[in-house]
Motif scaffolding. Structure first.
Motif, PDB file in Angstrom:
ATOM      1  N   LEU A 277       0.831  -1.200   0.000  1.00 30.59           N
ATOM      2  CA  LEU A 277       0.000   0.000   0.000  1.00 30.59           C
ATOM      3  C   LEU A 277       0.865   1.249   0.000  1.00 30.59           C
ATOM      4  O   LEU A 277       1.896   1.309   0.669  1.00 30.59           O
ATOM      5  CB  LEU A 277      -0.910   0.017   1.231  1.00 30.59           C
ATOM      6  CG  LEU A 277      -1.873  -1.168   1.386  1.00 30.59           C
ATOM      7  CD1 LEU A 277      -2.636  -1.051   2.694  1.00 30.59           C
ATOM      8  CD2 LEU A 277      -2.833  -1.242   0.216  1.00 30.59           C
ATOM      9  N   LEU A 278       0.406   2.243  -0.749  1.00 32.50           N
ATOM     10  CA  LEU A 278       1.091   3.528  -0.786  1.00 32.50           C
ATOM     11  C   LEU A 278       0.627   4.417   0.364  1.00 32.50           C
ATOM     12  O   LEU A 278       1.400   5.219   0.885  1.00 32.50           O
ATOM     13  CB  LEU A 278       0.814   4.203  -2.136  1.00 32.50           C
ATOM     14  CG  LEU A 278       1.604   5.450  -2.505  1.00 32.50           C
ATOM     15  CD1 LEU A 278       3.107   5.195  -2.441  1.00 32.50           C
ATOM     16  CD2 LEU A 278       1.209   5.918  -3.909  1.00 32.50           C
ATOM     17  N   GLY A 279      -0.649   4.286   0.745  1.00 35.41           N
ATOM     18  CA  GLY A 279      -1.166   5.077   1.866  1.00 35.41           C
ATOM     19  C   GLY A 279      -1.689   6.427   1.457  1.00 35.41           C
ATOM     20  O   GLY A 279      -1.487   7.424   2.173  1.00 35.41           O
ATOM     21  N   VAL A 280      -2.385   6.483   0.321  1.00 33.53           N
ATOM     22  CA  VAL A 280      -2.946   7.756  -0.148  1.00 33.53           C
ATOM     23  C   VAL A 280      -4.417   7.579  -0.499  1.00 33.53           C
ATOM     24  O   VAL A 280      -4.858   6.493  -0.863  1.00 33.53           O
ATOM     25  CB  VAL A 280      -2.195   8.285  -1.396  1.00 33.53           C
ATOM     26  CG1 VAL A 280      -0.775   8.669  -1.052  1.00 33.53           C
ATOM     27  CG2 VAL A 280      -2.214   7.254  -2.526  1.00 33.53           C
ATOM     28  N   THR A 281      -5.173   8.650  -0.378  1.00 32.52           N
ATOM     29  CA  THR A 281      -6.525   8.729  -0.908  1.00 32.52           C
ATOM     30  C   THR A 281      -6.434   9.482  -2.223  1.00 32.52           C
ATOM     31  O   THR A 281      -5.859  10.570  -2.278  1.00 32.52           O
ATOM     32  CB  THR A 281      -7.464   9.473   0.052  1.00 32.52           C
ATOM     33  OG1 THR A 281      -7.450   8.795   1.314  1.00 32.52           O
ATOM     34  CG2 THR A 281      -8.879   9.510  -0.484  1.00 32.52           C
ATOM     35  N   ILE A 282      -6.967   8.902  -3.289  1.00 27.20           N
ATOM     36  CA  ILE A 282      -6.735   9.469  -4.627  1.00 27.20           C
ATOM     37  C   ILE A 282      -8.048   9.730  -5.357  1.00 27.20           C
ATOM     38  O   ILE A 282      -9.082   9.127  -5.060  1.00 27.20           O
ATOM     39  CB  ILE A 282      -5.850   8.535  -5.469  1.00 27.20           C
ATOM     40  CG1 ILE A 282      -6.408   7.100  -5.449  1.00 27.20           C
ATOM     41  CG2 ILE A 282      -4.409   8.561  -4.972  1.00 27.20           C
ATOM     42  CD1 ILE A 282      -5.611   6.114  -6.276  1.00 27.20           C
ATOM     43  N   LEU A 283      -7.976  10.631  -6.326  1.00 32.74           N
ATOM     44  CA  LEU A 283      -9.113  10.972  -7.174  1.00 32.74           C
ATOM     45  C   LEU A 283      -8.658  11.034  -8.627  1.00 32.74           C
ATOM     46  O   LEU A 283      -7.546  11.472  -8.924  1.00 32.74           O
ATOM     47  CB  LEU A 283      -9.700  12.332  -6.782  1.00 32.74           C
ATOM     48  CG  LEU A 283     -10.311  12.475  -5.389  1.00 32.74           C
ATOM     49  CD1 LEU A 283     -10.662  13.941  -5.125  1.00 32.74           C
ATOM     50  CD2 LEU A 283     -11.551  11.611  -5.251  1.00 32.74           C
ATOM     51  N   ASP A 284      -9.526  10.587  -9.522  1.00 38.76           N
ATOM     52  CA  ASP A 284      -9.263  10.786 -10.946  1.00 38.76           C
ATOM     53  C   ASP A 284      -9.393  12.273 -11.267  1.00 38.76           C
ATOM     54  O   ASP A 284     -10.266  12.960 -10.734  1.00 38.76           O
ATOM     55  CB  ASP A 284     -10.256  10.001 -11.800  1.00 38.76           C
ATOM     56  CG  ASP A 284     -10.010   8.496 -11.747  1.00 38.76           C
ATOM     57  OD1 ASP A 284      -8.877   8.097 -11.398  1.00 38.76           O
ATOM     58  OD2 ASP A 284     -10.938   7.734 -12.048  1.00 38.76           O
ATOM     59  N   ILE A 285      -8.530  12.755 -12.148  1.00 41.95           N
ATOM     60  CA  ILE A 285      -8.575  14.167 -12.531  1.00 41.95           C
ATOM     61  C   ILE A 285      -9.494  14.330 -13.739  1.00 41.95           C
ATOM     62  O   ILE A 285      -9.258  13.726 -14.791  1.00 41.95           O
ATOM     63  CB  ILE A 285      -7.168  14.704 -12.849  1.00 41.95           C
ATOM     64  CG1 ILE A 285      -6.280  14.590 -11.607  1.00 41.95           C
ATOM     65  CG2 ILE A 285      -7.231  16.152 -13.324  1.00 41.95           C
ATOM     66  CD1 ILE A 285      -4.838  15.014 -11.846  1.00 41.95           C
ATOM     67  N   ASN A 286     -10.546  15.098 -13.575  1.00 40.66           N
ATOM     68  CA  ASN A 286     -11.430  15.434 -14.687  1.00 40.66           C
ATOM     69  C   ASN A 286     -11.507  16.953 -14.808  1.00 40.66           C
ATOM     70  O   ASN A 286     -10.838  17.695 -14.082  1.00 40.66           O
ATOM     71  CB  ASN A 286     -12.814  14.815 -14.486  1.00 40.66           C
ATOM     72  CG  ASN A 286     -13.414  15.181 -13.132  1.00 40.66           C
ATOM     73  OD1 ASN A 286     -13.114  16.241 -12.558  1.00 40.66           O
ATOM     74  ND2 ASN A 286     -14.263  14.304 -12.600  1.00 40.66           N
TER      75      ASN A 286
END
Length: 501
Positions: A302-311
């Motif tokens: 695990l990297l340990g990040v919360t991520i979002l797709d960029i739109n």
């Protein structure tokens, strides 16, 4: 006299024109009434000017020839038959034919019968080692009482399960055989959209079937696994090769006959092919198979990040100039990302020089590594491109390798049930750090009276986390009065029970 000559000339011209018209119609336009002894004669007459030897305009271009790929791959794809009791098959994978197509045999109705009788489901698998190791889908063999593998040469073997990973829908099987043909691993990272691929499998019990299509998309997330697996990794190769029930677990190969994916799902309202199929990339397959062989369970980094797709909306909101990469919406404390000084607002661009432009792509690339592995992360911060080295961690926040536990059941008479620690696969699928599984429930016991069913995983008792049956016994034996039990069922549904004492 001149009037008479004019009239005569006019009549002659009319007759001549009419004759020419009648002849032309009869010769060129009127339907033929010629009788033929065979359709071959009609073919010869109709195509009299067709040059059958002129194939230059329709010759398949160099490199687009499916024969070699099919000949290389077909002997390496096996037919898998799984026998099981229908009462054991009530699970998200086997019941959802609209998304997963691992079974159903030839009638596609097996999953809708609930009488406690043996049923057979069919799928496919890929030989990846000449001593009998086979990669397939988890949902093909899930809950199976017996697994039979049939080779292309019709030899049949009983198979045992070496390991499973529900989060990627993959499983590793073993048969006792030697000198088997094996399929060479390809490179799914180098696949291009528009590239030809073949799907090889056993749809509807039609053994060794080959269909062709192109790569339609990569890094596709269709949320088919996340319906039942909280930690699911979805970054499918999408193709338009025709696949159907029975293809599941089979091979997606390139024109060299190399394995580039394991066919897993279709986009369909009926459960049958209707345009698109999805395969787990071989880069993921390779890592999962090695982990199952070496450790018995997958080592999830695990990297340990919360991520979002960029739109477009996120770019406008955050002032992002170029729509690429993955946006970091949060950093977990004491995680690999926080130790590497990544921050909220960073845009992750590459992992070890592999570009990531969606959350599913990022998760799939990171999942190829194990806890303790170091990766180079390229990211953008304040318009500047930077690179940092990150040491990945496991769910527990450290770098230790987790091996498959030798689980033993413990009966607790005071609770009227038998318990065992939740396995690594169960913890991964439910997204929990620890838990204790209810293996069996005695009718009339305290758990039975509370409504707790077999398969329930207890995560907390009176808000205290539990990981072993001994902890459950210790907490409950010291308790006076009521208890609050918190946990989850295998389908991910949370539940709370009050236990009287």
């Amino acid at each position: 006299m001149s009037s008479f000559r004019y009239f005569a000339s006019l009549c002659a011209a009319s007759l001549l024109g009419g004759g020419v018209a009648i002849y032309g119609y009869a010769h060129w336009f009127a339907p033929t009434t010629t009788d033929y002894d065979s359709f071959e004669q009609q073919q010869k007459k109709y195509f009299a000017h067709y040059n059958a030897s002129d194939t230059a305009s329709i010759t398949v271009p160099n490199g687009i020839n499916f024969v070699q790929a099919a000949e290389r791959s077909r002997p390496c794809v096996v037919h898998i038959r799984t026998a099981y009791s229908v009462s054991k098959s009530s699970n998200p994978h086997t019941m959802n034919l609209e998304d997963l197509f691992g079974g159903g045999g030839s009638n596609g109705e097996n999953f809708h019968k609930f009488e406690d009788t043996p049923e057979e489901v069919t799928g496919s698998g890929v030989i990846i080692a000449d001593n009998g190791y086979i990669a397939t889908n988890y949902h093909v063999i899930e809950n199976a009482d017996e697994i039979t593998v049939v080779l292309e040469d019709k030899r049949s073997f009983k198979a045992k399960v070496i390991g499973t990973d529900p989060s990627t829908d993959l499983a590793l099987l073993k048969i006792e055989a030697r000198a088997l043909p094996i399929m060479r691993y390809g490179n799914s990272d180098q696949l291009h959209i528009g590239e030809w691929v073949l799907a090889v499998g056993n749809p509807f019990d039609l053994t060794s079937t080959v269909t062709a299509g192109i790569v339609s998309a990569k890094g596709r997330n269709i949320n088919v696994l996340r319906k039942s697996e909280a930690m699911a990794i979805e970054s499918f190769i999408q193709t338009d090769a025709a696949v159907n029930p029975g293809n599941s677990g089979g091979a997606l190969v390139n024109l060299k006959g190399e394995l580039v994916g394991i066919n897993t799902a279709i986009a369909s309202r009926t459960g049958y092919y209707s345009g698109y199929s999805f395969a787990v990339p071989v880069a993921m397959v390779r890592k999962v198979m090695d982990d199952l062989l070496k450790y018995g369970e997958v080592q999830r980094a695990l990297l340990g990040v919360t991520i979002l797709d960029i739109n477009a909306e996120l770019a406008q909101e955050k002032g992002i100039k170029e729509i690429k990469g993955v946006y970091v919406a949060g950093i977990s404390e004491h995680s690999a990302a926080s130790d590497a000084h990544l921050k909220e607002g960073d845009i992750l661009l590459k992992i070890n020089d592999i570009a990531v432009n969606s959350s599913s792509e990022l998760q799939e690339v990171v999942a190829r590594y194990r806890p303790g592995d170091k990766i180079n992360v390229t990211y953008e911060r304040d318009g500047e491109t930077k690179t940092t080295t990150v040491m990945l961690r496991n769910r527990m926040g450290d770098t230790r390798i987790q091996r498959r536990e030798q689980l033993s059941s413990v009966e607790i008479e005071s609770l009227g049930a038998t318990f065992q620690s939740a396995s690594g696969n169960e913890r991964t699928s439910l997204g929990i750090a620890s838990g204790v599984k209810v293996v069996s429930v005695t009718e009339g016991g305290k758990l039975s009276e509370a409504g707790i069913q077999e398969g329930f995983v207890i995560t907390h008792i009176d808000k205290k986390a539990v990981a072993t049956p001994q902890q459950v016994q210790r907490i409950t034996s010291a308790q006076k009065g009521g208890l609050l039990i918190e946990g989850m069922y295998p389908d991910g549904k949370k539940a709370y029970y009050a236990l009287g004492w």
